[in-house]
Scaffold this motif. Structure first.
Motif, PDB file in Angstrom:
ATOM      1  N   ALA A  30      30.997  15.934  38.929  1.00  0.00           N
ATOM      2  CA  ALA A  30      30.664  15.991  37.504  1.00  0.00           C
ATOM      3  C   ALA A  30      31.767  15.356  36.667  1.00  0.00           C
ATOM      4  O   ALA A  30      31.490  14.625  35.709  1.00  0.00           O
ATOM      5  CB  ALA A  30      30.435  17.433  37.080  1.00  0.00           C
ATOM      6  N   GLY A  31      33.000  15.596  37.028  1.00  0.00           N
ATOM      7  CA  GLY A  31      34.134  15.012  36.304  1.00  0.00           C
ATOM      8  C   GLY A  31      34.188  13.505  36.425  1.00  0.00           C
ATOM      9  O   GLY A  31      34.519  12.809  35.464  1.00  0.00           O
ATOM     10  N   SER A  32      33.860  12.988  37.600  1.00  0.00           N
ATOM     11  CA  SER A  32      33.885  11.537  37.768  1.00  0.00           C
ATOM     12  C   SER A  32      32.785  10.876  36.950  1.00  0.00           C
ATOM     13  O   SER A  32      32.979   9.794  36.395  1.00  0.00           O
ATOM     14  CB  SER A  32      33.780  11.145  39.240  1.00  0.00           C
ATOM     15  N   ILE A  33      31.646  11.537  36.826  1.00  0.00           N
ATOM     16  CA  ILE A  33      30.561  11.007  35.989  1.00  0.00           C
ATOM     17  C   ILE A  33      31.007  11.011  34.524  1.00  0.00           C
ATOM     18  O   ILE A  33      30.851  10.020  33.810  1.00  0.00           O
ATOM     19  CB  ILE A  33      29.267  11.815  36.165  1.00  0.00           C
ATOM     20  N   GLY A  34      31.568  12.116  34.082  1.00  0.00           N
ATOM     21  CA  GLY A  34      32.045  12.213  32.703  1.00  0.00           C
ATOM     22  C   GLY A  34      33.128  11.200  32.399  1.00  0.00           C
ATOM     23  O   GLY A  34      33.144  10.577  31.334  1.00  0.00           O
TER      24      GLY A  34
END
Length: 42
Positions: free
Chosen positions: A24-28
């Protein structure tokens, strides 16, 4: 969906609550990077 595919995370239609925090952090992070790049172009 576009940002997720760019960082190699597979999303499915609907609920994606089973993503890890790292995914999720890499997408954000990818989304923020795109927004900054778009701002610089203006």
């Amino acid at each position: 969906m576009e940002s997720a595919s760019e960082v190699g995370v597979t999303l499915k239609q609907g609920y994606n609550g089973d993503l890890t925090s790292r995914e999720a952090g890499s997408i954000g992070g990818q989304m923020v990077k795109k927004m900054i790049d778009a701002y610089k172009i203006q």
